[in-house]
Each structure stands twice: as structure tokens, then as C-alpha cells.
Design a protein around this motif. Structure first.
Motif, PDB file in Angstrom:
ATOM      1  N   THR A  88      37.992  43.303  40.577  1.00  0.00           N
ATOM      2  CA  THR A  88      37.836  43.920  39.258  1.00  0.00           C
ATOM      3  C   THR A  88      36.403  44.386  39.016  1.00  0.00           C
ATOM      4  O   THR A  88      35.467  43.888  39.637  1.00  0.00           O
ATOM      5  CB  THR A  88      38.252  42.921  38.147  1.00  0.00           C
ATOM      6  OG1 THR A  88      38.157  43.572  36.885  1.00  0.00           O
ATOM      7  CG2 THR A  88      37.378  41.675  38.141  1.00  0.00           C
ATOM      8  N   ARG A 119      35.464  44.312  35.795  1.00  0.00           N
ATOM      9  CA  ARG A 119      35.337  43.819  34.434  1.00  0.00           C
ATOM     10  C   ARG A 119      33.942  43.232  34.155  1.00  0.00           C
ATOM     11  O   ARG A 119      33.345  42.583  35.008  1.00  0.00           O
ATOM     12  CB  ARG A 119      36.379  42.733  34.239  1.00  0.00           C
ATOM     13  CG  ARG A 119      36.404  42.263  32.861  1.00  0.00           C
ATOM     14  CD  ARG A 119      37.462  41.241  32.654  1.00  0.00           C
ATOM     15  NE  ARG A 119      37.500  41.060  31.243  1.00  0.00           N
ATOM     16  CZ  ARG A 119      38.505  41.395  30.465  1.00  0.00           C
ATOM     17  NH1 ARG A 119      39.612  41.855  30.968  1.00  0.00           N
ATOM     18  NH2 ARG A 119      38.424  41.238  29.177  1.00  0.00           N
ATOM     19  N   ASP A 120      33.473  43.448  32.923  1.00  0.00           N
ATOM     20  CA  ASP A 120      32.150  42.972  32.524  1.00  0.00           C
ATOM     21  C   ASP A 120      32.243  41.512  32.061  1.00  0.00           C
ATOM     22  O   ASP A 120      32.644  41.226  30.935  1.00  0.00           O
ATOM     23  CB  ASP A 120      31.617  43.877  31.392  1.00  0.00           C
ATOM     24  CG  ASP A 120      30.203  43.489  30.993  1.00  0.00           C
ATOM     25  OD1 ASP A 120      29.712  42.435  31.453  1.00  0.00           O
ATOM     26  OD2 ASP A 120      29.601  44.249  30.216  1.00  0.00           O
ATOM     27  N   MET A 161      32.472  39.403  28.293  1.00  0.00           N
ATOM     28  CA  MET A 161      33.527  38.415  28.027  1.00  0.00           C
ATOM     29  C   MET A 161      32.906  37.100  27.532  1.00  0.00           C
ATOM     30  O   MET A 161      33.426  36.448  26.617  1.00  0.00           O
ATOM     31  CB  MET A 161      34.328  38.194  29.320  1.00  0.00           C
ATOM     32  CG  MET A 161      35.546  37.327  29.155  1.00  0.00           C
ATOM     33  SD  MET A 161      36.536  37.331  30.675  1.00  0.00           S
ATOM     34  CE  MET A 161      37.537  35.868  30.374  1.00  0.00           C
ATOM     35  N   ALA A 182      41.014  36.624  30.132  1.00  0.00           N
ATOM     36  CA  ALA A 182      40.879  38.075  30.309  1.00  0.00           C
ATOM     37  C   ALA A 182      42.266  38.706  30.338  1.00  0.00           C
ATOM     38  O   ALA A 182      43.185  38.172  30.966  1.00  0.00           O
ATOM     39  CB  ALA A 182      40.151  38.369  31.616  1.00  0.00           C
ATOM     40  N   THR A 223      44.518  42.341  31.011  1.00  0.00           N
ATOM     41  CA  THR A 223      44.453  43.678  31.604  1.00  0.00           C
ATOM     42  C   THR A 223      45.779  44.379  31.347  1.00  0.00           C
ATOM     43  O   THR A 223      46.833  43.738  31.368  1.00  0.00           O
ATOM     44  CB  THR A 223      44.103  43.573  33.112  1.00  0.00           C
ATOM     45  OG1 THR A 223      43.756  44.862  33.586  1.00  0.00           O
ATOM     46  CG2 THR A 223      45.245  43.035  33.930  1.00  0.00           C
ATOM     47  N   SER A 256      40.408  44.571  28.623  1.00  0.00           N
ATOM     48  CA  SER A 256      39.411  45.500  29.149  1.00  0.00           C
ATOM     49  C   SER A 256      40.149  46.550  29.974  1.00  0.00           C
ATOM     50  O   SER A 256      41.064  46.211  30.714  1.00  0.00           O
ATOM     51  CB  SER A 256      38.411  44.756  30.036  1.00  0.00           C
ATOM     52  OG  SER A 256      37.747  45.666  30.874  1.00  0.00           O
ATOM     53  N   ALA A 282      38.768  48.051  32.362  1.00  0.00           N
ATOM     54  CA  ALA A 282      38.051  48.143  33.652  1.00  0.00           C
ATOM     55  C   ALA A 282      39.028  48.000  34.816  1.00  0.00           C
ATOM     56  O   ALA A 282      40.082  47.383  34.685  1.00  0.00           O
ATOM     57  CB  ALA A 282      36.998  47.042  33.728  1.00  0.00           C
ATOM     58  N   TRP A 305      41.117  46.745  37.761  1.00  0.00           N
ATOM     59  CA  TRP A 305      41.599  45.389  38.052  1.00  0.00           C
ATOM     60  C   TRP A 305      42.826  45.484  38.957  1.00  0.00           C
ATOM     61  O   TRP A 305      43.716  46.299  38.716  1.00  0.00           O
ATOM     62  CB  TRP A 305      42.001  44.689  36.740  1.00  0.00           C
ATOM     63  CG  TRP A 305      42.557  43.305  36.927  1.00  0.00           C
ATOM     64  CD1 TRP A 305      41.857  42.140  36.865  1.00  0.00           C
ATOM     65  CD2 TRP A 305      43.926  42.939  37.195  1.00  0.00           C
ATOM     66  NE1 TRP A 305      42.702  41.077  37.078  1.00  0.00           N
ATOM     67  CE2 TRP A 305      43.974  41.539  37.289  1.00  0.00           C
ATOM     68  CE3 TRP A 305      45.110  43.653  37.379  1.00  0.00           C
ATOM     69  CZ2 TRP A 305      45.146  40.837  37.547  1.00  0.00           C
ATOM     70  CZ3 TRP A 305      46.288  42.964  37.647  1.00  0.00           C
ATOM     71  CH2 TRP A 305      46.289  41.565  37.729  1.00  0.00           C
TER      72      TRP A 305
END
Ligand code: GTP
Length: 362
Positions: free
Chosen positions: A109, A111-112, A116, A130, A132, A211, A213, A215
């Protein structure tokens, strides 16, 4: 913040690739998957990492050691019997005395994590999950939450008419250490089915945050394949396909071979005269591709031997496979050390177990 990476599952769905190679060690663009995950955590300043193994997994420990070579500090735990996702984290409790991150070991991922963690702190959550989005949520565990992100309920693999959200559990959690007290020691216990629903029942602040982002989990050969297509197609900002054709050190490409990117060729490979590589293609180190062989949209691990006029399309081949002259594989997944004898064909959907010799009568 410390992180626990769960690397102790059976990886049954990724067979035959994982019959001899732990899921964490399957190569992605010729680098063990876990190395990508560790690099990702390190980018987010998470450098103290505990690898929760099921049984002892020598290939992981011998490759990663204490982590220094990768700029992180690694600790390892093992389980006498599989402890499930939450039980595995309980088994690492001696390392966890402050807010920590848990990551399923099969997730790639962008992802930030830092964002988070900020969300987790703002909400004063005990657990933050998280989320998605997925197109078809019916084969996943869904999480419904309110506008502020507080989790209302978990819905496991809903029927099509029960789908109320496309947000699934992304297998990344931020957890407060006191939550560990709710996980029984030394027994199998799951986050998804046991711990999180029980925390909700007790009224604990469990939050979830989405998110968009990139994944993906590499739980199946199709998803493992998809990750390569995505990376070579530039969908993750963590890998730039660059000039689209990457050739490793000491590799020899015949001037009359044709290579259409994106293609990644490992070190010490030989690509013969008239061979055609039509990306996305990855070829593992030490592989030899003889003349007039065609490889299209495929992932090939280390030390492959492909004879002359072989055709490989839409396939994944684990390490040390040998395809003799004029053989064809299409839509196939080969375990390690498979030999396909000259002229044989393997068709779409075939899965070949390690060490098999595919003969004309197969
Ligand atoms: P399948 O057998 O194909 O379902 O794969 P899996 O065993 O990896 O299961 P799953 O994808 O549900 O697991 C999610 C993550 O948790 C993976 O990174 C697993 O390695 C890890 N995991 C699952 N069960 C255990 C366990 O009992 N112990 C440890 N340490 N990790 C686990």
C-alpha cells in the motif's frame, strides 16, 4: 511507533507459489515482498519492527537478520501452534508498551500511516482500523462507521442485497497497548472475528478511517499478478517504472531480441536471439531464455531455463523451472522446479505443484 508484521499464516490460497517459499518471501519485481513492506514502514519512520512468525521461518530470518542491512531493527516471535491474527500479536506483547501498528504481512500500500496515527490520536481511539474501498465487497469483511469514523458494526462477507458500504478492513491497525489485555494468551484469537466485535460490545472507542491510496493484498496468484501489473503500470508512487525496460547486472540481451516494456530483467540473465519479451514481464535472476522464445505478460522467478521457441503468456513461474523447446504455457501457475517437456502445453487455470514433470500425456 513500533510495528508488528503478521507473517505466520498458511498462505494456502497462494499455492503452489508458497509451497516452498513463505508468502513474505515471494519476489515482487525480483525483491522479497517483505522487503517492500519494511521499506514502506521505514519511509514512515517506523524502524522498530516485530515479525510475528507462525513456525520458525528460516528463509525470513536468514535474509533479514537483525534488520540493520535494511535500516531497521527486527525482532522475531514464533508460535507453537497458529495463534490467529490477534493471538499472534499477543505473543509479541513483551515488545509493546506504547501505541503500535499491526500490518498483515501480505499488503502492499501507499497509505499514509502518519495521517492514520494523527486520526487515531485526535479520536482518542483504542483501535483504529484502516479501510480501503473495493469494487465487489461480497467476499470481504465490511466495516460500517458513522460520519466521525466510529465503527458501528462489522459485516462478514455480505450477500449482494446486504451490501451497505464498499469499505473493507485493509489489514492495518493502530492499537493502544491496554487492548492486549483483552486477547487471551496462547490460544488462537482473531482481530476480525473476535477482538474487534468484542471491543465494540464493550463500548470501547474503535474507529476506522478510509483512504483512496493504492492498496492490494497478495493473497492469491491473481492478486500477486495484479500487483506486478499495477507496479509496472505506475499505479503506486513507490515504484516508478522509469524507462520501462530494466536490465540487471551481468545480463546479456542478444541484439536481435525484441523487448517491449515494461520489462524487468534480473541479474545474470541471458536472452537469446529472436526472443520476444512483451511487457509487463519480470524475469528473475540467473534465467536463460533461448532463441525465438516469446514471453508475454508473465512473472518468472529465478533460474528459469526456457528452451528455444517456448511460449509463455499470462503465467507465473516459481524458481528453477525448466520449459523445454517448443513447450507452451498460458494462464498457468507453476511451483518451483517444474519441468515441462518439449512440445507440451499447459492451458489456462492450470496449477502445477513443485517438482512436477509435465509430460505429453499430462
Ligand atoms: P490463506 O491461507 O491463503 O488464507 O493465507 P494466510 O494464512 O496468509 O491468511 P490471511 O490472508 O487471512 O492472513 C492475513 C495475515 O495474517 C497474513 O499476513 C498472515 O501471514 C497472517 N496470519 C494469519 N494467521 C496467522 C497466525 O496464526 N499467526 C501469525 N503469526 N500470522 C498469521
Amino acid at each position: 511507533m513500533k510495528a508488528v508484521i503478521l507473517v505466520g499464516g498458511e498462505a494456502i490460497r497462494l499455492r503452489p507459489l508458497t509451497l516452498n517459499t513463505p508468502k513474505a518471501m515471494v519476489p515482487v519485481l525480483n525483491t522479497p515482498f517483505l522487503e517492500h513492506v519494511i521499506g514502506y514502514l521505514s519511509q514512515h519512520q517506523i524502524r522498530d519492527i516485530i515479525l510475528a512468525q507462525g513456525r520458525l521461518t528460516p528463509p525470513i530470518e536468514s535474509y533479514f537478520g537483525d534488520g540493520r542491512r535494511f535500516g531497521v531493527r527486527l525482532s522475531y516471535t514464533v508460535e507453537n501452534s497458529p495463534l490467529g491474527t490477534a493471538g499472534a500479536v499477543k505473543n509479541t506483547a513483551k515488545y509493546l508498551d506504547e501505541t503500535f501498528l499491526v500490518l498483515n504481512g501480505d499488503i502492499f500500500t501507499d497509505r499514509d500511516i502518519t495521517a492514520m496515527l494523527t486520526f487515531h490520536r485526535e479520536k482518542k481511539a483504542k483501535v483504529t482500523i484502516a479501510l480501503t474501498p473495493v469494487d465487489d465487497p461480497t467476499s470481504y469483511g465490511l466495516i460500517e462507521s458513522n460520519a466521525g469514523g466510529r465503527v458501528r458494526c462489522f459485516v462478514e462477507k455480505p450477500g449482494r442485497d446486504e451490501v451497505t458500504t464498499n469499505m473493507i478492513n485493509a489489514g492495518i491497525y493502530i492499537i493502544e497497548p491496554e487492548v492486549l489485555a483483552h486477547i487471551p494468551p496462547r490460544v488462537s484469537f482473531s482481530f476480525e472475528h473476535e477482538l474487534f466485535p468484542q471491543l465494540l460490545e464493550r463500548g470501547e472507542p474503535v474507529y476506522a478511517t478510509p483512504s483512496p491510496a493504492y492498496w492490494i493484498d497478495i493473497g492469491t496468484p491473481d492478486k500477486y499478478f495484479q500487483l506486478h501489473l499495477d507496479l509496472l503500470g505506475g499505479k503506486s508512487h513507490r515504484f516508478t517504472p522509469g524507462d520501462k525496460v530494466q536490465i540487471g547486472k551481468q545480463s546479456h540481451i542478444h541484439p536481435e531480441a525484441q523487448i517491449t516494456g515494461p520489462v524487468v530483467i534480473g541479474n545474470n540473465c541471458t536472452i537469446g536471439q529472436g526472443a520476444r519479451l512483451m511487457g509487463p514481464v519480470v524475469i528473475g535472476p540467473g534465467s536463460v531464455i533461448e532463441e525465438d522464445t516469446i514471453i508475454e505478460r508473465s512473472i518468472i522467478w529465478q533460474n528459469a531455463r526456457l528452451g528455444a521457441r517456448v511460449q509463455v503468456k499470462n503465467s507465473i513461474m516459481a524458481g528453477d523451472c525448466r520449459l523445454e523447446a517448443s513447450s507452451t504455457i498460458d494462464g498457468s501457475v507453476l511451483g518451483d522446479n517444474v519441468t515441462v517437456l518439449g512440445g507440451c502445453k499447459l492451458g489456462p487455470g492450470s496449477r502445477t505443484w513443485p517438482g512436477t514433470v509435465v509430460e505429453p500425456a499430462t
